[in-house]
Scaffold this motif. Structure first.
Motif, PDB file in Angstrom:
ATOM      1  N   UNK A  13       0.823  -1.196   0.000  1.00 21.47           N
ATOM      2  CA  UNK A  13       0.000   0.000   0.000  1.00 21.47           C
ATOM      3  C   UNK A  13       0.865   1.257   0.000  1.00 21.47           C
ATOM      4  N   UNK A  14       1.938   1.249   0.801  1.00 17.74           N
ATOM      5  CA  UNK A  14       2.798   2.430   0.895  1.00 17.74           C
ATOM      6  C   UNK A  14       3.561   2.683  -0.397  1.00 17.74           C
ATOM      7  N   UNK A  15       4.130   1.651  -0.997  1.00 20.04           N
ATOM      8  CA  UNK A  15       5.002   1.839  -2.145  1.00 20.04           C
ATOM      9  C   UNK A  15       4.296   1.759  -3.501  1.00 20.04           C
ATOM     10  N   UNK A  16       3.178   1.090  -3.590  1.00 25.79           N
ATOM     11  CA  UNK A  16       2.597   0.825  -4.910  1.00 25.79           C
ATOM     12  C   UNK A  16       1.191   1.365  -5.106  1.00 25.79           C
ATOM     13  N   UNK A  17       0.620   2.012  -4.119  1.00 26.24           N
ATOM     14  CA  UNK A  17      -0.700   2.596  -4.292  1.00 26.24           C
ATOM     15  C   UNK A  17      -0.567   3.892  -5.085  1.00 26.24           C
ATOM     16  N   UNK A  18      -1.372   4.074  -6.138  1.00 26.43           N
ATOM     17  CA  UNK A  18      -1.251   5.292  -6.945  1.00 26.43           C
ATOM     18  C   UNK A  18      -1.634   6.534  -6.131  1.00 26.43           C
ATOM     19  N   UNK A  19      -0.838   7.573  -6.285  1.00 25.24           N
ATOM     20  CA  UNK A  19      -1.110   8.857  -5.635  1.00 25.24           C
ATOM     21  C   UNK A  19      -0.943   9.956  -6.678  1.00 25.24           C
ATOM     22  N   UNK A  20      -1.557  11.106  -6.468  1.00 20.52           N
ATOM     23  CA  UNK A  20      -1.387  12.205  -7.425  1.00 20.52           C
ATOM     24  C   UNK A  20       0.040  12.759  -7.367  1.00 20.52           C
ATOM     25  N   UNK A  21       0.509  13.258  -8.494  1.00 21.48           N
ATOM     26  CA  UNK A  21       1.875  13.756  -8.593  1.00 21.48           C
ATOM     27  C   UNK A  21       1.974  15.267  -8.408  1.00 21.48           C
ATOM     28  N   UNK A  22       0.947  15.893  -7.877  1.00 18.52           N
ATOM     29  CA  UNK A  22       0.964  17.344  -7.698  1.00 18.52           C
ATOM     30  C   UNK A  22       2.074  17.802  -6.762  1.00 18.52           C
ATOM     31  N   UNK A  23       2.296  17.052  -5.698  1.00 21.44           N
ATOM     32  CA  UNK A  23       3.314  17.471  -4.732  1.00 21.44           C
ATOM     33  C   UNK A  23       4.712  17.428  -5.347  1.00 21.44           C
ATOM     34  N   UNK A  24       4.986  16.435  -6.187  1.00 24.17           N
ATOM     35  CA  UNK A  24       6.283  16.384  -6.861  1.00 24.17           C
ATOM     36  C   UNK A  24       6.449  17.542  -7.841  1.00 24.17           C
ATOM     37  N   UNK A  25       5.372  17.875  -8.529  1.00 22.92           N
ATOM     38  CA  UNK A  25       5.422  19.008  -9.452  1.00 22.92           C
ATOM     39  C   UNK A  25       5.646  20.320  -8.726  1.00 22.92           C
ATOM     40  N   UNK A  26       4.990  20.503  -7.588  1.00 20.45           N
ATOM     41  CA  UNK A  26       5.197  21.714  -6.809  1.00 20.45           C
ATOM     42  C   UNK A  26       6.609  21.784  -6.250  1.00 20.45           C
ATOM     43  N   UNK A  27       7.147  20.652  -5.832  1.00 16.75           N
ATOM     44  CA  UNK A  27       8.524  20.635  -5.340  1.00 16.75           C
ATOM     45  C   UNK A  27       9.496  20.979  -6.465  1.00 16.75           C
ATOM     46  N   UNK A  28       9.260  20.439  -7.660  1.00 13.48           N
ATOM     47  CA  UNK A  28      10.121  20.750  -8.806  1.00 13.48           C
ATOM     48  C   UNK A  28      10.108  22.236  -9.107  1.00 13.48           C
ATOM     49  N   UNK A  29       8.927  22.834  -9.084  1.00 17.94           N
ATOM     50  CA  UNK A  29       8.800  24.264  -9.360  1.00 17.94           C
ATOM     51  C   UNK A  29       9.491  25.080  -8.283  1.00 17.94           C
ATOM     52  N   UNK A  30       9.291  24.728  -7.017  1.00 16.49           N
ATOM     53  CA  UNK A  30       9.926  25.467  -5.923  1.00 16.49           C
ATOM     54  C   UNK A  30      11.448  25.331  -5.978  1.00 16.49           C
ATOM     55  N   UNK A  31      11.941  24.127  -6.229  1.00 14.79           N
ATOM     56  CA  UNK A  31      13.384  23.914  -6.318  1.00 14.79           C
ATOM     57  C   UNK A  31      13.980  24.706  -7.478  1.00 14.79           C
ATOM     58  N   UNK A  32      13.332  24.656  -8.632  1.00 20.22           N
ATOM     59  CA  UNK A  32      13.834  25.385  -9.800  1.00 20.22           C
ATOM     60  C   UNK A  32      13.804  26.890  -9.557  1.00 20.22           C
ATOM     61  N   UNK A  33      12.795  27.372  -8.854  1.00 21.58           N
ATOM     62  CA  UNK A  33      12.723  28.808  -8.545  1.00 21.58           C
ATOM     63  C   UNK A  33      13.883  29.218  -7.641  1.00 21.58           C
ATOM     64  N   UNK A  34      14.176  28.421  -6.631  1.00 23.10           N
ATOM     65  CA  UNK A  34      15.293  28.729  -5.726  1.00 23.10           C
ATOM     66  C   UNK A  34      16.616  28.695  -6.489  1.00 23.10           C
ATOM     67  N   UNK A  35      16.806  27.697  -7.341  1.00 27.44           N
ATOM     68  CA  UNK A  35      18.039  27.605  -8.134  1.00 27.44           C
ATOM     69  C   UNK A  35      18.144  28.799  -9.074  1.00 27.44           C
ATOM     70  N   UNK A 106      16.685  18.881 -18.223  1.00 24.28           N
ATOM     71  CA  UNK A 106      16.936  20.106 -17.461  1.00 24.28           C
ATOM     72  C   UNK A 106      17.413  19.791 -16.047  1.00 24.28           C
ATOM     73  N   UNK A 107      16.840  18.777 -15.417  1.00 23.61           N
ATOM     74  CA  UNK A 107      17.267  18.447 -14.056  1.00 23.61           C
ATOM     75  C   UNK A 107      18.690  17.893 -14.040  1.00 23.61           C
ATOM     76  N   UNK A 108      19.060  17.127 -15.047  1.00 22.21           N
ATOM     77  CA  UNK A 108      20.439  16.635 -15.132  1.00 22.21           C
ATOM     78  C   UNK A 108      21.396  17.799 -15.360  1.00 22.21           C
ATOM     79  N   UNK A 109      21.037  18.724 -16.244  1.00 19.58           N
ATOM     80  CA  UNK A 109      21.889  19.884 -16.509  1.00 19.58           C
ATOM     81  C   UNK A 109      22.027  20.761 -15.271  1.00 19.58           C
ATOM     82  N   UNK A 110      20.940  20.948 -14.535  1.00 15.89           N
ATOM     83  CA  UNK A 110      21.009  21.747 -13.305  1.00 15.89           C
ATOM     84  C   UNK A 110      21.883  21.052 -12.270  1.00 15.89           C
TER      85      UNK A 110
END
Length: 127
Positions: A13-35, A106-110
């Motif tokens: 349930x913890x590793x294989x239950x589908x969850x929305x990817x919004x939090x990962x997208x928000x983290x990517x945006x926040x990280x890229x903004x800080x960089x 882009x993430x590899x280049x960063x």
């Protein structure tokens, strides 16, 4: 229900239950903004921190730490044009990561750019 089946069900349930990817997208945006903002503030003084005429020439930078380090800046010619182009490409990669264009590339280049900056002049981070 045995302990083993409870553990297995909880694990699945913890590793294989589908969850929305919004939090990962928000983290990517926040990280890229800080960089992007960090690079924007660092870019005007890039020649002071990363050029041969700056506070830490490449030869001194190589002797500052013992052991292998990865820096693309150490492989490139140490000219103001090269350092400016390196920062421009890194800013472009951070902007691409911010808007979600070719995020894997882009993430590899960063990552390569940030590691290169950190290993070229360690003292910028350790003030």
């Amino acid at each position: 229900m045995s302990i083993w089946s409870w553990f297995r069900d909880s694990w699945n349930q913890f590793f294989f239950e589908p969850i929305p990817a919004y939090s990962l997208g928000l983290f990517r945006i926040a990280f890229a903004f800080v960089v992007f903002m960090t690079l924007s503030f660092l870019a005007p003084d890039a020649l002071v921190w990363y050029s041969e005429e700056g506070v830490l020439p490449l030869a001194n930078s190589k002797s500052a730490l013992i052991g292998p380090r990865f820096s693309v800046l150490a492989w490139l010619p140490q000219t103001p044009l090269t350092i400016g182009l390196f920062f421009a490409v890194l800013l472009l990669a951070a902007a691409a990561l911010l808007v979600g264009f070719q995020t894997r590339l882009a993430s590899i280049a960063v990552w390569v750019g940030l590691v290169s900056l950190h290993h070229r002049n360690l003292y910028v981070l350790n003030s």
